[in-house]
Write an enzyme that holds these catalytic residues in place. Structure first.
Site, PDB file in Angstrom:
ATOM      1  N   SER A 121       0.818  -1.221   0.000  1.00  0.00           N
ATOM      2  CA  SER A 121       0.000   0.000   0.000  1.00  0.00           C
ATOM      3  C   SER A 121       0.848   1.265   0.000  1.00  0.00           C
ATOM      4  O   SER A 121       1.939   1.288   0.593  1.00  0.00           O
ATOM      5  CB  SER A 121      -0.896   0.008   1.233  1.00  0.00           C
ATOM      6  OG  SER A 121      -1.573   1.248   1.328  1.00  0.00           O
ATOM      7  N   TYR A 144      -2.264  -0.368  10.199  1.00  0.00           N
ATOM      8  CA  TYR A 144      -2.524  -1.015   8.900  1.00  0.00           C
ATOM      9  C   TYR A 144      -1.281  -0.877   8.017  1.00  0.00           C
ATOM     10  O   TYR A 144      -0.786  -1.857   7.445  1.00  0.00           O
ATOM     11  CB  TYR A 144      -3.738  -0.344   8.238  1.00  0.00           C
ATOM     12  CG  TYR A 144      -3.862  -0.584   6.750  1.00  0.00           C
ATOM     13  CD1 TYR A 144      -4.398  -1.769   6.254  1.00  0.00           C
ATOM     14  CD2 TYR A 144      -3.432   0.384   5.823  1.00  0.00           C
ATOM     15  CE1 TYR A 144      -4.499  -1.982   4.871  1.00  0.00           C
ATOM     16  CE2 TYR A 144      -3.537   0.175   4.459  1.00  0.00           C
ATOM     17  CZ  TYR A 144      -4.073  -1.012   3.993  1.00  0.00           C
ATOM     18  OH  TYR A 144      -4.173  -1.224   2.633  1.00  0.00           O
ATOM     19  N   LYS A 183     -17.568  -2.041   1.108  1.00  0.00           N
ATOM     20  CA  LYS A 183     -16.559  -1.641   2.091  1.00  0.00           C
ATOM     21  C   LYS A 183     -17.100  -0.645   3.114  1.00  0.00           C
ATOM     22  O   LYS A 183     -16.497  -0.446   4.159  1.00  0.00           O
ATOM     23  CB  LYS A 183     -15.336  -1.031   1.382  1.00  0.00           C
ATOM     24  CG  LYS A 183     -14.529  -2.059   0.606  1.00  0.00           C
ATOM     25  CD  LYS A 183     -13.347  -1.436  -0.112  1.00  0.00           C
ATOM     26  CE  LYS A 183     -12.232  -1.044   0.833  1.00  0.00           C
ATOM     27  NZ  LYS A 183     -11.018  -0.592   0.090  1.00  0.00           N
TER      28      LYS A 183
HETATM   29  N1  LIG Z   1      -8.636   0.073  -2.165  1.00  0.00           N
HETATM   30  C1  LIG Z   1      -7.518   0.770  -2.050  1.00  0.00           C
HETATM   31  O1  LIG Z   1      -7.502   1.987  -2.288  1.00  0.00           O
HETATM   32  C2  LIG Z   1      -6.233   0.094  -1.630  1.00  0.00           C
HETATM   33  C3  LIG Z   1      -5.080   0.882  -1.496  1.00  0.00           C
HETATM   34  C4  LIG Z   1      -3.908   0.278  -1.106  1.00  0.00           C
HETATM   35  C5  LIG Z   1      -3.848  -1.083  -0.886  1.00  0.00           C
HETATM   36  N2  LIG Z   1      -4.984  -1.830  -1.013  1.00  0.00           N
HETATM   37  C6  LIG Z   1      -4.872  -3.267  -0.754  1.00  0.00           C
HETATM   38  O2  LIG Z   1      -5.512  -3.967  -1.804  1.00  0.00           O
HETATM   39  C7  LIG Z   1      -6.077  -5.179  -1.307  1.00  0.00           C
HETATM   40  C8  LIG Z   1      -7.548  -5.262  -1.674  1.00  0.00           C
HETATM   41  O3  LIG Z   1      -8.231  -4.185  -1.039  1.00  0.00           O
HETATM   42  P1  LIG Z   1      -9.743  -3.827  -1.360  1.00  0.00           P
HETATM   43  O4  LIG Z   1      -9.825  -2.357  -1.479  1.00  0.00           O
HETATM   44  O5  LIG Z   1     -10.214  -4.682  -2.458  1.00  0.00           O
HETATM   45  O6  LIG Z   1     -10.453  -4.203   0.011  1.00  0.00           O
HETATM   46  P2  LIG Z   1     -11.626  -5.244   0.383  1.00  0.00           P
HETATM   47  O7  LIG Z   1     -11.844  -5.072   1.844  1.00  0.00           O
HETATM   48  O8  LIG Z   1     -12.780  -5.048  -0.520  1.00  0.00           O
HETATM   49  O9  LIG Z   1     -10.960  -6.654   0.063  1.00  0.00           O
HETATM   50  C9  LIG Z   1     -10.239  -7.416   0.993  1.00  0.00           C
HETATM   51  C10 LIG Z   1     -10.778  -8.833   0.944  1.00  0.00           C
HETATM   52  O10 LIG Z   1      -9.965  -9.670   1.766  1.00  0.00           O
HETATM   53  C11 LIG Z   1     -10.796 -10.506   2.554  1.00  0.00           C
HETATM   54  N3  LIG Z   1     -10.016 -10.864   3.744  1.00  0.00           N
HETATM   55  C12 LIG Z   1      -9.477 -10.006   4.645  1.00  0.00           C
HETATM   56  N4  LIG Z   1      -8.766 -10.681   5.554  1.00  0.00           N
HETATM   57  C13 LIG Z   1      -8.874 -12.006   5.234  1.00  0.00           C
HETATM   58  C14 LIG Z   1      -8.342 -13.202   5.813  1.00  0.00           C
HETATM   59  N5  LIG Z   1      -7.560 -13.184   6.897  1.00  0.00           N
HETATM   60  N6  LIG Z   1      -8.642 -14.379   5.223  1.00  0.00           N
HETATM   61  C15 LIG Z   1      -9.415 -14.430   4.109  1.00  0.00           C
HETATM   62  N7  LIG Z   1      -9.930 -13.327   3.515  1.00  0.00           N
HETATM   63  C16 LIG Z   1      -9.656 -12.124   4.084  1.00  0.00           C
HETATM   64  C17 LIG Z   1     -12.029  -9.668   2.826  1.00  0.00           C
HETATM   65  O11 LIG Z   1     -13.163 -10.412   3.158  1.00  0.00           O
HETATM   66  C18 LIG Z   1     -12.198  -8.931   1.494  1.00  0.00           C
HETATM   67  O12 LIG Z   1     -13.004  -9.665   0.594  1.00  0.00           O
HETATM   68  C19 LIG Z   1      -5.814  -5.186   0.190  1.00  0.00           C
HETATM   69  O13 LIG Z   1      -4.647  -5.935   0.454  1.00  0.00           O
HETATM   70  C20 LIG Z   1      -5.589  -3.715   0.493  1.00  0.00           C
HETATM   71  O14 LIG Z   1      -4.793  -3.549   1.657  1.00  0.00           O
HETATM   72  C21 LIG Z   1      -6.173  -1.270  -1.374  1.00  0.00           C
END
Ligand SMILES: NC(=O)c1ccc[n+]([C@@H]2O[C@H](COP(=O)([O-])OP(=O)(O)OC[C@H]3O[C@@H](n4cnc5c(N)ncnc54)[C@H](O)[C@@H]3O)[C@@H](O)[C@H]2O)c1
Length: 314
Positions: A121, A144, A183
């Site tokens: 991230s 985080y 979310k």
């Molecule tokens: N959306 C953004 O702007 C952004 C920015 C930087 C990094 N990220 C990273 O991208 C990735 C996806 O993020 P997103 O925005 O799609 O969020 P999201 O919350 O929609 O997706 C995360 C998914 O992981 C699952 N999950 C979490 N912990 C788990 C576990 N221990 N076991 C099994 N499943 C688990 C959740 O149920 C969810 O479906 C993440 O790693 C997040 O940190 C996102």
């Protein structure tokens, strides 16, 4: 992407970015065997409408991979699962679940040198006032971000130790786009501001809307993630639009897309540690992965608004 019988695993595939990735992989590689792992802590099955692959409902922080998959081999693992609520300050939960999930996954991938592409991230950079370069040290301002910085450390260590194993970390910036509504509060500001404006309210932003973000459309993030699968060596890269745009500008862009004319309502910022500026330096990712973002804010928001509000017929 070539081989028609690839076996690809996506963790966090019921989430925002994960589901967009899974559905794109399915479209481009119709013969590939896809498996999603997700425990639905923030994801939603509705994001996977039309998905034809396997789904393993498990918590990665405690999953015994060998028991679950035996000797099954995957060509690549995309690891997107994570606690994604950056305001969750439970230090044990954030670090335990995010880091131990990754450690277990790496231990499973190591013997076969299965390629791993994982989500880091932009939050790892902490406070910034210029474009962030991958070589900048991590300066996490919340737990985080700390958990993501530890994941980067683990990936760097494994890549140094095993030169024949490709692990690519992607520091996603501020992602917006279809399939993020589940979310709730942590969904993007593009989503939240558009909801306020669609319901006839003035969009609320922190004083005075000058803070800037590298807003990046999810389809660019999906493209960059798929490119990372073909990386020739391990590395950690920024994935963003390459541009910093202010919240005031975002509201102008939303007004244009929604056909509205709202003025922002400025509110106090209650957060002590707030990123006033994010911008991805894309030099490394352009050179090493051939990544080129295709959606400037204007185009990404217009595309997203059509998806979010199809009844508008715009
Ligand atoms: N959306 C953004 O702007 C952004 C920015 C930087 C990094 N990220 C990273 O991208 C990735 C996806 O993020 P997103 O925005 O799609 O969020 P999201 O919350 O929609 O997706 C995360 C998914 O992981 C699952 N999950 C979490 N912990 C788990 C576990 N221990 N076991 C099994 N499943 C688990 C959740 O149920 C969810 O479906 C993440 O790693 C997040 O940190 C996102």
């Amino acid at each position: 992407m070539s081989s028609s019988d690839s076996s690809i695993l996506v963790t966090g595939g019921a989430g925002f970015i994960g589901s967009n990735l899974v559905l794109t992989l399915q479209e481009r590689m119709p013969e590939a065997q896809l498996t999603v792992i997700d425990d639905f802590r923030s994801g939603d099955f509705k994001n996977l409408a039309g998905y034809r692959g396997d789904f393993v409902a498990q918590n990665l922080a405690t999953l015994d991979w060998r028991q679950q998959f035996g000797d099954e081999k995957f060509d690549a693992i995309f690891h997107l699962a994570s606690i994604t609520d950056t305001t969750l300050h439970d230090q044990f939960a954030q670090v335990h679940d995010n880091v131990e999930s990754f450690r277990r996954l790496l231990n499973f991938a190591k013997p076969n040198r299965t390629r791993v592409v994982y989500a880091s991230s932009a939050a790892t950079y902490g406070a910034a006032s210029t474009a962030s370069v991958e070589t900048n040290g991590a300066a996490p301002a919340n737990v985080y971000a700390f958990s993501k910085a530890i994941m980067d450390n683990l990936a760097n260590r494994a890549a140094r130790e095993f030169q024949d194993w490709i692990i690519v970390g992607l520091r996603y910036f501020n992602v917006y786009g279809p399939r993020e509504a589940h979310k709730g509060v942590p969904a993007s500001m593009v989503y939240h501001l558009s909801r306020q404006m669609k319901s006839g309210q003035r969009p609320r932003i922190f004083k005075h809307g000058e803070q800037q973000r590298d807003f990046v459309y999810v389809q660019d993030i999906v493209e960059g993630s798929i490119r990372a699968r073909a990386a020739k060596e391990s590395g950690i890269y920024n994935l963003g639009s390459g541009h910093a745009r202010s919240f005031n500008e975002l509201i102008d862009v939303l007004n244009h897309s929604l056909g509205t004319d709202f003025k922002p309502e400025y509110i106090e910022n209650p957060h002590a540690h707030y990123q006033n500026y994010t911008q991805a330096d894309l030099t490394q990712v352009r050179n090493n992965l051939g990544y080129e973002p295709r959606y400037p804010l204007e185009t990404g928001v217009a595309d997203y608004m059509k998806w979010l509000y199809p009844a508008d017929g715009k």
